[in-house]
Design a protein around this motif. Structure first.
Motif, PDB file in Angstrom:
ATOM      1  N   SER A   1       0.942  -1.563   0.128  1.00 42.12           N
ATOM      2  CA  SER A   1      -0.092   0.166  -0.492  1.00 42.12           C
ATOM      3  C   SER A   1       0.889   0.843  -0.077  1.00 42.12           C
ATOM      4  CB  SER A   1      -0.486   0.019   1.173  1.00 42.12           C
ATOM      5  OG  SER A   1      -0.206   0.363   2.694  1.00 42.12           O
ATOM      6  N   ARG A   2       2.171   0.941   0.216  1.00 42.93           N
ATOM      7  CA  ARG A   2       2.893   2.167   0.310  1.00 42.93           C
ATOM      8  C   ARG A   2       3.430   2.997  -0.306  1.00 42.93           C
ATOM      9  NH1 ARG A   2       5.763   0.785   5.597  1.00 42.93           N
ATOM     10  NH2 ARG A   2       5.343  -1.511   4.053  1.00 42.93           N
TER      11      ARG A   2
ATOM     12  N   GLN B   1     -10.190  -2.019  -2.602  1.00 39.96           N
ATOM     13  CA  GLN B   1      -9.111  -1.343  -2.695  1.00 39.96           C
ATOM     14  C   GLN B   1      -7.657  -2.544  -3.771  1.00 39.96           C
ATOM     15  OE1 GLN B   1      -6.460  -0.147   0.615  1.00 39.96           O
ATOM     16  NE2 GLN B   1      -8.310   0.636   1.127  1.00 39.96           N
TER      17      GLN B   1
HETATM   18  N1  LIG Z   1       0.443 -14.734   8.909  1.00 40.16           N
HETATM   19  C1  LIG Z   1       0.393 -16.000   8.412  1.00 40.16           C
HETATM   20  O1  LIG Z   1       0.314 -16.504   8.982  1.00 40.16           O
HETATM   21  C2  LIG Z   1      -1.033 -16.076   7.130  1.00 40.16           C
HETATM   22  C3  LIG Z   1      -1.825 -17.314   7.036  1.00 40.16           C
HETATM   23  C4  LIG Z   1      -2.560 -17.584   5.647  1.00 40.16           C
HETATM   24  C5  LIG Z   1      -3.553 -16.543   5.342  1.00 40.16           C
HETATM   25  N2  LIG Z   1      -3.118 -15.367   6.100  1.00 40.16           N
HETATM   26  C6  LIG Z   1      -3.785 -14.300   5.784  1.00 40.16           C
HETATM   27  O2  LIG Z   1      -3.065 -13.506   4.563  1.00 40.16           O
HETATM   28  C7  LIG Z   1      -3.421 -12.110   4.320  1.00 40.16           C
HETATM   29  C8  LIG Z   1      -1.983 -11.519   4.671  1.00 40.16           C
HETATM   30  O3  LIG Z   1      -1.112 -11.539   5.624  1.00 40.16           O
HETATM   31  P1  LIG Z   1      -0.131 -11.037   6.652  1.00 40.16           P
HETATM   32  O4  LIG Z   1       0.006 -11.756   7.756  1.00 40.16           O
HETATM   33  O5  LIG Z   1       1.057 -11.104   5.230  1.00 40.16           O
HETATM   34  O6  LIG Z   1      -0.302  -9.300   6.625  1.00 40.16           O
HETATM   35  P2  LIG Z   1       0.834  -8.988   6.316  1.00 40.16           P
HETATM   36  O7  LIG Z   1       2.157  -9.636   7.371  1.00 40.16           O
HETATM   37  O8  LIG Z   1       0.312  -7.517   7.971  1.00 40.16           O
HETATM   38  O9  LIG Z   1       1.025  -8.700   4.931  1.00 40.16           O
HETATM   39  C9  LIG Z   1       0.428  -7.157   4.772  1.00 40.16           C
HETATM   40  C10 LIG Z   1       0.056  -6.687   3.287  1.00 40.16           C
HETATM   41  O10 LIG Z   1      -1.245  -6.132   2.554  1.00 40.16           O
HETATM   42  C11 LIG Z   1       0.053  -4.823   2.680  1.00 40.16           C
HETATM   43  N3  LIG Z   1      -1.970  -4.271   1.692  1.00 40.16           N
HETATM   44  C12 LIG Z   1      -2.125  -3.959   2.925  1.00 40.16           C
HETATM   45  N4  LIG Z   1      -2.931  -2.773   1.798  1.00 40.16           N
HETATM   46  C13 LIG Z   1      -3.077  -2.751   0.824  1.00 40.16           C
HETATM   47  C14 LIG Z   1      -3.689  -2.476   0.041  1.00 40.16           C
HETATM   48  N5  LIG Z   1      -4.775  -2.022  -0.130  1.00 40.16           N
HETATM   49  N6  LIG Z   1      -3.043  -2.712  -1.487  1.00 40.16           N
HETATM   50  C15 LIG Z   1      -1.638  -3.171  -1.355  1.00 40.16           C
HETATM   51  N7  LIG Z   1      -1.314  -4.219  -0.259  1.00 40.16           N
HETATM   52  C16 LIG Z   1      -1.999  -3.838   0.699  1.00 40.16           C
HETATM   53  C17 LIG Z   1       0.889  -4.053   3.458  1.00 40.16           C
HETATM   54  O11 LIG Z   1       1.949  -2.944   2.582  1.00 40.16           O
HETATM   55  P3  LIG Z   1       1.918  -2.010   3.662  1.00 40.16           P
HETATM   56  O12 LIG Z   1       2.533  -2.582   4.647  1.00 40.16           O
HETATM   57  O13 LIG Z   1       2.139  -1.048   2.753  1.00 40.16           O
HETATM   58  O14 LIG Z   1       0.357  -1.395   4.349  1.00 40.16           O
HETATM   59  C18 LIG Z   1       1.745  -5.373   3.461  1.00 40.16           C
HETATM   60  O15 LIG Z   1       2.713  -5.160   2.719  1.00 40.16           O
HETATM   61  C19 LIG Z   1      -4.129 -11.695   5.119  1.00 40.16           C
HETATM   62  O16 LIG Z   1      -5.932 -11.638   4.768  1.00 40.16           O
HETATM   63  C20 LIG Z   1      -3.975 -12.887   6.989  1.00 40.16           C
HETATM   64  O17 LIG Z   1      -5.589 -13.054   7.242  1.00 40.16           O
HETATM   65  C21 LIG Z   1      -1.820 -14.790   6.966  1.00 40.16           C
END
Ligand SMILES: NC(=O)c1ccc[n+]([C@@H]2O[C@H](COP(=O)([O-])OP(=O)(O)OC[C@H]3O[C@@H](n4cnc5c(N)ncnc54)[C@H](OP(=O)(O)O)[C@@H]3O)[C@@H](O)[C@H]2O)c1
Length: 221
Positions: free
Chosen positions: A32-33, A75
């Motif tokens: 997003s950034r 988004q």
């Molecule tokens: N963590 C796990 O082990 C896990 C496992 C299975 C599924 N999931 C699911 O997978 C998804 C991602 O999890 P995560 O843990 O990887 O999350 P995360 O570490 O918080 O990363 C989220 C990413 O999404 C980006 N982002 C946020 N808003 C955005 C937008 N509007 N447009 C483009 N990019 C955007 C963020 O960028 P910025 O930092 O620039 O905002 C960041 O790069 C979630 O829905 C989660 O429930 C997670």
């Protein structure tokens, strides 16, 4: 080899990008950034990786992984994803990620939300039931006795074949759990959501391998 676009480059996005680069795919990362904030990650991933905007990552990806907090789903750019295979990793965890009114009001189950936004895309749910640290460590070569299977669910058979091929290249077997609606069987709160957690170690890496047979039992539990 394919070009994999990423909308979201956090825990899951960067872990998948590493696996993809190691499997000789090209990756285009976005967040997003802005692309400049991904410079260090791109440098760590090497010459097969570059950063872009979400719209560009969507446009250039042969497959596009959407892996962002679910509350940001509106988004995700729709136009460049028309007709494309989109991998949806999203889970609904309101305590950690904030509430989404349309899910809370129940018209749309969380596991179908991205497809309702991306009506012109072939959404396949995958990588949503594995902790990112386990995803990084449980991959094995094809035929290894302790190779794990990952569930996929989607409504388009061709899209599912493309995702299964990608998953195979990343070190996992794909287990077809059926249409997209069946991804409810590995959503948060189900036994299959915790398929790779070692009961003793919980989230401690490296997790516990789960075969297709293990997964089949958990999905029908
Ligand atoms: N963590 C796990 O082990 C896990 C496992 C299975 C599924 N999931 C699911 O997978 C998804 C991602 O999890 P995560 O843990 O990887 O999350 P995360 O570490 O918080 O990363 C989220 C990413 O999404 C980006 N982002 C946020 N808003 C955005 C937008 N509007 N447009 C483009 N990019 C955007 C963020 O960028 P910025 O930092 O620039 O905002 C960041 O790069 C979630 O829905 C989660 O429930 C997670």
């Amino acid at each position: 080899m394919a070009t994999i676009g990423f909308i979201g480059s956090g825990n899951i996005g960067s872990t998948l990008a590493r696996l993809a680069v190691d499997a000789d795919h090209d990756v285009v990362l976005s967040n997003s950034r802005g692309p400049e904030t991904l410079r260090d990650l791109v440098a760590r991933l090497g010459p097969r990786a570059r950063a872009a905007t979400p719209a560009e990552a969507a446009a250039v990806g042969d497959l596009v992984v959407v892996t962002i907090p679910i509350k940001a789903y509106r988004q995700v750019p729709t136009e460049p994803l028309q007709g494309k295979v989109v991998i949806d990793t999203l889970n609904y965890d309101p305590a950690r990620q904030g509430h989404v009114p349309e899910i809370d009001a129940h018209p749309t189950p969380a596991h179908l939300l991205l497809q309702t936004h991306l009506t012109g895309s072939h959404v396949v749910k995958a990588f949503s039931n594995i902790f990112f640290k386990h995803l990084a460590t449980l991959g094995r070569p094809s035929g290894a006795p302790d190779r794990s299977a990952l569930p996929i669910a989607g409504d388009d058979a061709t899209a599912k074949r493309a995702v299964a091929a990608l998953i195979d290249s990343l070190g996992y077997d794909a287990y077809d759990a059926g249409p997209l609606a069946e991804s409810r069987r590995f959503a948060p709160g189900t036994p299959a959501h915790h398929a790779y957690l070692d009961p003793a170690g919980m989230f401690a890496a490296p997790g516990r391998p789960a075969s297709a047979d293990d997964l089949a039992k958990l999905l029908s539990a």
